[in-house]
Write a protein that holds these residues in place. Sequence first.
Motif, PDB file in Angstrom:
ATOM      1  N   GLU A   1     -57.840  48.553  20.126  1.00 41.18           N
ATOM      2  CA  GLU A   1     -57.963  47.535  21.180  1.00 41.18           C
ATOM      3  C   GLU A   1     -59.123  46.580  20.871  1.00 41.18           C
ATOM      4  OE1 GLU A   1     -55.638  47.017  23.479  1.00 41.18           O
ATOM      5  OE2 GLU A   1     -54.669  48.689  22.423  1.00 41.18           O
TER       6      GLU A   1
ATOM      7  N   LYS B   1     -58.035  44.197  18.159  1.00 41.21           N
ATOM      8  CA  LYS B   1     -57.132  43.186  18.745  1.00 41.21           C
ATOM      9  C   LYS B   1     -57.962  42.083  19.379  1.00 41.21           C
ATOM     10  CE  LYS B   1     -53.114  45.832  20.123  1.00 41.21           C
ATOM     11  NZ  LYS B   1     -52.510  46.580  21.217  1.00 41.21           N
ATOM     12  N   ASP B   2     -59.002  42.500  20.102  1.00 42.24           N
ATOM     13  CA  ASP B   2     -59.849  41.550  20.806  1.00 42.24           C
ATOM     14  C   ASP B   2     -60.549  40.614  19.818  1.00 42.24           C
ATOM     15  OD1 ASP B   2     -60.905  40.553  23.167  1.00 42.24           O
ATOM     16  OD2 ASP B   2     -62.766  41.694  22.874  1.00 42.24           O
TER      17      ASP B   2
END
Length: 228
Positions: free
Chosen positions: A47, A50-51
């Motif tokens: 995550e 992804k950020d």
Amino acid sequence: MFELNSKMNDERIEEIGENHVATSAKTPLRADAFAISDEEKINRIQESVKDILHTLGMDLEDDSIQGTPKRVAKAFVNELFMGLNPANMPSASTFDNNYNYGEMLVEKNIVVYSTCEHHLLPIIGRAHVAYISNGKVIGLSKMNRIVEYFAKRPQVQERLTMQVVQAMQEALGTEDVACVIDAKHLCVNSRGIKDIESSTVTSEFGGKFKEKETKKEFLQYLQMDTHF
Ligand SMILES: Nc1nc2c(ncn2[C@@H]2O[C@H](COP(=O)(O)OP(=O)(O)OP(=O)(O)O)[C@@H](O)[C@H]2O)c(=O)[nH]1
Ligand SMILES: [Zn+2]
């Protein structure tokens, strides 16, 4: 005879792990570093990556990069930083020095792939590890594995060098261990000052290796060309 180490991880940590690394050479881990599983770490890192990619403006739906966050997370947890997990610590098989070999043993040119903890960029080089037996002998490959285990962490080269020596000292029950590492830091070579030529040499000399003649002999072996 090999005494294969079948002890549980916790006991192995007692033997060659972080517990025996002097406070000054410990990897700065949080007390709850092992509170979540590797699988959970991969999910969370995925995550975060992804950020980062999203923030950089990348289209995460693109075929080529949609798998990147997971790939990066797996590479971090399972490979580049696997040395943060004590379960991955190599068992340091030692056996009695029955042949009474009394000279130093040098394991030269151990390839080092590590990661600079300041920039998370690669450190690539060679480690040379030596010891003089105090009754125990270690399997050759275990020296390469000890280097690999401590290299696979966010590192500074000084700490890596000291951790290798301290783990070897613990496994062999002797102070007479030395390590020299010569490595290129991509944070110096490919960014910042961008000096592609420079490399960094660190050394740690324990016990007899602090003595001038022993140190000299070890360093001379490193000069030898090996033609095979
Ligand atoms: N002592 C030591 N320093 C390291 C190691 N790896 C990277 N560094 C240095 O860590 C320093 C971090 O300095 P900073 O000024 O905070 O970072 P920076 O602005 O990116 O520095 P520059 O690389 O000079 O651009 C840099 O000088 C790196 O070269 C290492 O293994 N040992
Ligand atoms: Zn760096």
